[in-house]
Scaffold this motif. Structure first.
Motif, mmCIF file in Angstrom:
data_model
loop_
_atom_site.group_PDB
_atom_site.id
_atom_site.type_symbol
_atom_site.label_atom_id
_atom_site.label_comp_id
_atom_site.label_asym_id
_atom_site.label_seq_id
_atom_site.Cartn_x
_atom_site.Cartn_y
_atom_site.Cartn_z
ATOM 1 N N LEU A 57 9.532 -2.789 39.276
ATOM 2 C CA LEU A 57 7.821 -2.353 39.286
ATOM 3 C C LEU A 57 8.227 -0.814 38.676
ATOM 4 O O LEU A 57 7.462 -0.436 37.839
ATOM 5 N N ALA A 58 9.074 -0.135 39.089
ATOM 6 C CA ALA A 58 9.323 1.260 38.810
ATOM 7 C C ALA A 58 9.726 1.440 37.266
ATOM 8 O O ALA A 58 9.297 2.219 36.479
ATOM 9 N N SER A 59 10.491 0.631 36.763
ATOM 10 C CA SER A 59 11.042 0.622 35.422
ATOM 11 C C SER A 59 10.058 -0.082 34.648
ATOM 12 O O SER A 59 10.269 0.184 33.265
ATOM 13 N N GLY A 60 9.363 -1.002 34.827
ATOM 14 C CA GLY A 60 8.557 -2.147 33.759
ATOM 15 C C GLY A 60 7.234 -1.699 33.777
ATOM 16 O O GLY A 60 6.343 -2.049 33.039
ATOM 17 N N ALA A 61 6.535 -1.073 34.711
ATOM 18 C CA ALA A 61 5.115 -0.454 34.769
ATOM 19 C C ALA A 61 5.010 0.545 34.447
ATOM 20 O O ALA A 61 5.714 1.570 34.922
ATOM 21 N N ILE A 64 1.146 1.984 38.637
ATOM 22 C CA ILE A 64 1.324 1.032 40.085
ATOM 23 C C ILE A 64 0.157 1.467 41.022
ATOM 24 O O ILE A 64 0.396 2.808 41.493
ATOM 25 N N ALA A 65 -0.631 0.763 41.499
ATOM 26 C CA ALA A 65 -1.696 0.889 42.445
ATOM 27 C C ALA A 65 -1.181 0.223 43.757
ATOM 28 O O ALA A 65 -0.773 -1.183 43.544
ATOM 29 N N ILE A 66 -1.101 1.011 44.813
ATOM 30 C CA ILE A 66 -0.819 0.146 45.952
ATOM 31 C C ILE A 66 -1.843 0.414 47.045
ATOM 32 O O ILE A 66 -2.458 1.503 47.320
ATOM 33 N N GLU A 67 -2.539 -0.721 47.424
ATOM 34 C CA GLU A 67 -3.736 -0.802 48.003
ATOM 35 C C GLU A 67 -3.569 -0.722 49.772
ATOM 36 O O GLU A 67 -2.695 -1.560 50.103
ATOM 37 N N PRO A 113 7.035 4.933 45.767
ATOM 38 C CA PRO A 113 6.955 6.302 45.203
ATOM 39 C C PRO A 113 8.282 7.149 44.846
ATOM 40 O O PRO A 113 8.220 7.839 44.144
ATOM 41 N N THR A 114 9.236 6.858 45.653
ATOM 42 C CA THR A 114 10.532 7.647 45.437
ATOM 43 C C THR A 114 11.153 7.331 44.147
ATOM 44 O O THR A 114 11.777 7.977 43.700
ATOM 45 N N THR A 119 10.233 8.660 36.773
ATOM 46 C CA THR A 119 9.895 7.696 35.891
ATOM 47 C C THR A 119 8.548 8.223 35.276
ATOM 48 O O THR A 119 7.906 7.437 34.328
ATOM 49 N N ALA A 120 7.790 9.180 35.710
ATOM 50 C CA ALA A 120 6.393 9.677 35.325
ATOM 51 C C ALA A 120 6.788 10.059 33.834
ATOM 52 O O ALA A 120 7.433 10.678 33.642
ATOM 53 N N PRO A 121 5.672 9.555 32.840
ATOM 54 C CA PRO A 121 5.788 9.665 31.420
ATOM 55 C C PRO A 121 5.095 11.361 31.234
ATOM 56 O O PRO A 121 5.278 11.761 29.844
#
Length: 122
Positions: A57-61, A64-67, A113-114, A119-121
Motif C-alpha cells: 500500500l505504501a509503495s503503490g498507492a 490512503i484513507a483509513i476509516e 503511517p510509519t 513516501t509522501a510526494p
C-alpha cells in the motif's frame, strides 16, 4: 482451503489435548508449550502478512484513507425471536461479520503511517 485453516485445526487439536491432561503434570506443561508455540506461529504469520500488505500500500498507492469503523454496530444483528425476527435483517454471507473481527487489520492501519512518512510526494 483457507491458509489459516490448517493452523486453526492444529490449534484446536492442541487445545483439546491440553484440556485432557492433569494439572501440574509434565505432560500438561508440554501440551501448554505446544499451544503457545502454535499461537506464536499464527501471530508471526499474521504480522508478516500485514507487513507485506502495508508495504504494498505504501509503495503503490498515492493516497490512503483509513476509516475508523464501529465494529460492534457493524456486526450487530437486529433483535428478535425465531417467530418474529427483527426488522431490516438481511442474510449475511459466510464470514462477512467474522472477517471484521479477525485480529490484525487494526495493526495494519497502525503500521501504515510509519511506512508512509518517507513516501509522501510533497
Amino acid at each position: 482451503m483457507k491458509p489459516w485453516h490448517a493452523d486453526r485445526e492444529r490449534l484446536t487439536h492442541a487445545q483439546q489435548k491440553l484440556s485432557r491432561t492433569r494439572r501440574g503434570s509434565k505432560r500438561r506443561r508440554k501440551a501448554a508449550r505446544q499451544v503457545g508455540r502454535i499461537h506464536h506461529v499464527i501471530a508471526e504469520r499474521r504480522a508478516s502478512f500485514l507487513h507485506g500488505v502495508s508495504k504494498r500500500l505504501a509503495s503503490g498507492a498515492q493516497y490512503i484513507a483509513i476509516e475508523d469503523l464501529d465494529l460492534v454496530s457493524l456486526t450487530a444483528t437486529a433483535k428478535g425471536t425465531l417467530e418474529t425476527p427483527g426488522t431490516n435483517v438481511r442474510g449475511s454471507g459466510p464470514g462477512s461479520t467474522g472477517t471484521c473481527w479477525t485480529p490484525g487489520w487494526g495493526s495494519c492501519g497502525a503500521s501504515s503511517p510509519t511506512k508512509l512518512c518517507g513516501t509522501a510526494p510533497f
